[in-house]
Design a protein around this motif. Sequence first.
Motif, PDB file in Angstrom:
ATOM      1  N   ARG A 162       0.808  -1.221   0.000  1.00 55.37           N
ATOM      2  CA  ARG A 162       0.000   0.000   0.000  1.00 55.37           C
ATOM      3  C   ARG A 162       0.844   1.276   0.000  1.00 55.37           C
ATOM      4  O   ARG A 162       0.322   2.377   0.139  1.00 55.37           O
ATOM      5  N   HIS A 163       2.170   1.124  -0.131  1.00 51.31           N
ATOM      6  CA  HIS A 163       3.078   2.276  -0.251  1.00 51.31           C
ATOM      7  C   HIS A 163       2.911   3.247   0.925  1.00 51.31           C
ATOM      8  O   HIS A 163       2.913   4.464   0.753  1.00 51.31           O
ATOM      9  N   ILE A 164       2.780   2.689   2.113  1.00 48.70           N
ATOM     10  CA  ILE A 164       2.481   3.524   3.288  1.00 48.70           C
ATOM     11  C   ILE A 164       3.602   4.504   3.613  1.00 48.70           C
ATOM     12  O   ILE A 164       3.338   5.704   3.809  1.00 48.70           O
ATOM     13  N   PRO A 165       4.886   4.090   3.681  1.00 48.51           N
ATOM     14  CA  PRO A 165       5.935   5.072   3.993  1.00 48.51           C
ATOM     15  C   PRO A 165       6.021   6.187   2.945  1.00 48.51           C
ATOM     16  O   PRO A 165       6.194   7.356   3.291  1.00 48.51           O
ATOM     17  N   PHE A 166       5.914   5.822   1.668  1.00 49.59           N
ATOM     18  CA  PHE A 166       5.964   6.796   0.581  1.00 49.59           C
ATOM     19  C   PHE A 166       4.833   7.823   0.716  1.00 49.59           C
ATOM     20  O   PHE A 166       5.048   9.038   0.605  1.00 49.59           O
ATOM     21  N   THR A 167       3.615   7.348   0.978  1.00 49.65           N
ATOM     22  CA  THR A 167       2.468   8.239   1.091  1.00 49.65           C
ATOM     23  C   THR A 167       2.570   9.108   2.328  1.00 49.65           C
ATOM     24  O   THR A 167       2.287  10.317   2.290  1.00 49.65           O
ATOM     25  N   ASP A 168       2.985   8.516   3.429  1.00 47.37           N
ATOM     26  CA  ASP A 168       3.139   9.258   4.684  1.00 47.37           C
ATOM     27  C   ASP A 168       4.143  10.400   4.512  1.00 47.37           C
ATOM     28  O   ASP A 168       3.888  11.541   4.918  1.00 47.37           O
ATOM     29  N   ALA A 169       5.290  10.099   3.885  1.00 53.73           N
ATOM     30  CA  ALA A 169       6.316  11.124   3.680  1.00 53.73           C
ATOM     31  C   ALA A 169       5.788  12.249   2.789  1.00 53.73           C
ATOM     32  O   ALA A 169       6.068  13.434   3.029  1.00 53.73           O
ATOM     33  N   GLY A 170       5.016  11.900   1.764  1.00 55.95           N
ATOM     34  CA  GLY A 170       4.475  12.918   0.870  1.00 55.95           C
ATOM     35  C   GLY A 170       3.491  13.842   1.550  1.00 55.95           C
ATOM     36  O   GLY A 170       3.543  15.068   1.379  1.00 55.95           O
ATOM     37  N   VAL A 171       2.574  13.266   2.329  1.00 57.47           N
ATOM     38  CA  VAL A 171       1.588  14.095   3.036  1.00 57.47           C
ATOM     39  C   VAL A 171       2.278  15.032   4.021  1.00 57.47           C
ATOM     40  O   VAL A 171       1.938  16.214   4.130  1.00 57.47           O
ATOM     41  N   LYS A 172       3.278  14.523   4.725  1.00 57.75           N
ATOM     42  CA  LYS A 172       4.000  15.356   5.690  1.00 57.75           C
ATOM     43  C   LYS A 172       4.794  16.454   5.010  1.00 57.75           C
ATOM     44  O   LYS A 172       5.132  17.462   5.641  1.00 57.75           O
ATOM     45  N   GLY A 180       3.556  18.154   2.585  1.00 53.69           N
ATOM     46  CA  GLY A 180       2.575  19.059   2.007  1.00 53.69           C
ATOM     47  C   GLY A 180       2.040  18.620   0.660  1.00 53.69           C
ATOM     48  O   GLY A 180       1.372  19.400  -0.032  1.00 53.69           O
ATOM     49  N   GLN A 181       2.317  17.373   0.269  1.00 51.78           N
ATOM     50  CA  GLN A 181       1.839  16.849  -1.011  1.00 51.78           C
ATOM     51  C   GLN A 181       0.631  15.934  -0.779  1.00 51.78           C
ATOM     52  O   GLN A 181       0.182  15.746   0.352  1.00 51.78           O
ATOM     53  N   TRP A 182       0.110  15.368  -1.849  1.00 50.29           N
ATOM     54  CA  TRP A 182      -1.030  14.455  -1.748  1.00 50.29           C
ATOM     55  C   TRP A 182      -0.790  13.271  -2.690  1.00 50.29           C
ATOM     56  O   TRP A 182      -1.489  13.064  -3.666  1.00 50.29           O
ATOM     57  N   PRO A 183       0.252  12.443  -2.385  1.00 54.63           N
ATOM     58  CA  PRO A 183       0.632  11.356  -3.296  1.00 54.63           C
ATOM     59  C   PRO A 183      -0.373  10.205  -3.257  1.00 54.63           C
ATOM     60  O   PRO A 183      -0.865   9.832  -2.199  1.00 54.63           O
ATOM     61  N   ARG A 184      -0.671   9.652  -4.412  1.00 56.13           N
ATOM     62  CA  ARG A 184      -1.592   8.514  -4.506  1.00 56.13           C
ATOM     63  C   ARG A 184      -0.996   7.497  -5.473  1.00 56.13           C
ATOM     64  O   ARG A 184      -1.064   7.677  -6.681  1.00 56.13           O
ATOM     65  N   ARG A 185      -0.360   6.477  -4.918  1.00 53.32           N
ATOM     66  CA  ARG A 185       0.232   5.410  -5.722  1.00 53.32           C
ATOM     67  C   ARG A 185      -0.656   4.176  -5.590  1.00 53.32           C
ATOM     68  O   ARG A 185      -0.971   3.749  -4.476  1.00 53.32           O
TER      69      ARG A 185
END
Length: 310
Positions: free
Chosen positions: A120-130, A132-137
């Motif tokens: 679910r790409h959790i670390p990647f998504t978490d880092a992006g949100v923190k 200021g981005q809104w990554p959706r892989r």
Amino acid sequence: MDCILVTPRSLTARPHRAIERLREFGYDIVYCTPGQSPDEAELLRLVPGVVGWLAGVEPVSERVIAAAPDLRAVSRNGTGVDNLPLQTLARRGVAVRTAGGANALGVAELAIGLMFAALRHIPFTDAGVKAGQWPRRLGREIRGRTVGVVGMGAVGRETARLAALLGAEVLACDPARPVEEAASVEVDWVDLATVFSQAEIVTLHCPALPNGRPMIDADAFETFRRGAVLINTARAALVDEAALLEALQSGRLDAYATDVFAREPPQDLTLAGHDRVIAVSHIGGFTQESVERATSAAVANLLDALGRTP
């Protein structure tokens, strides 16, 4: 007074009641630097006068054993012993005990957690949100996936059981093939080549190879399903790092999630810092429950090896 040396990182940051009870048996307790794995220099300084050793995963050389003439027993708070010079200890008549299965549930749960994190790409998504981005892989679900478990000891069996409960098809590979103990787990027994070629998730739960060579090298990665996920909560030496980085770069491997490194903490972050690597700091057995079980077992084993009634 006879001394007991205590070196596991999880047991030196603060005293554990089971270890402190060793004083009631007339032993003095010697701790290494709190929260750190001791190097050879520190071990050489600490082992003289030690009769028992509650050991962690730190490398132990023949020089260290030679510097401990009174050593009679080594007790691990886990199952791995590839950090110990077993032949030297055997020649010396030093007993070696392990806390088999004590941390199996903790390590298995981490392996499952790393599967979810990778799929679910959790670390990647978490880092992006923190940031200021809104990554959706786009992610993948574990139900219906093929999970290959390499090594069906206590940790591997528990990982296989949990994966099966989540709806995955489990392929199991173990030369010992402990059928009786694994009977309650629905698995298909296959060889290593089949695990590599068919599993969408490969999870390692075996010791390092006796010859020191990696189990998974460039040739092995070529046989992996494209986009596979590799989980390693066992030993860093099982995987060739250069071949691993190439497999990640080419897309042959979608993600590598690991709890183990050749040097801990890693000084070179080429692997740990890769954007498709999920890295955690050897925390597989570092749960309240696993630490309690493993410590109690290790202390009891040590006392028994020293001829004392726990």
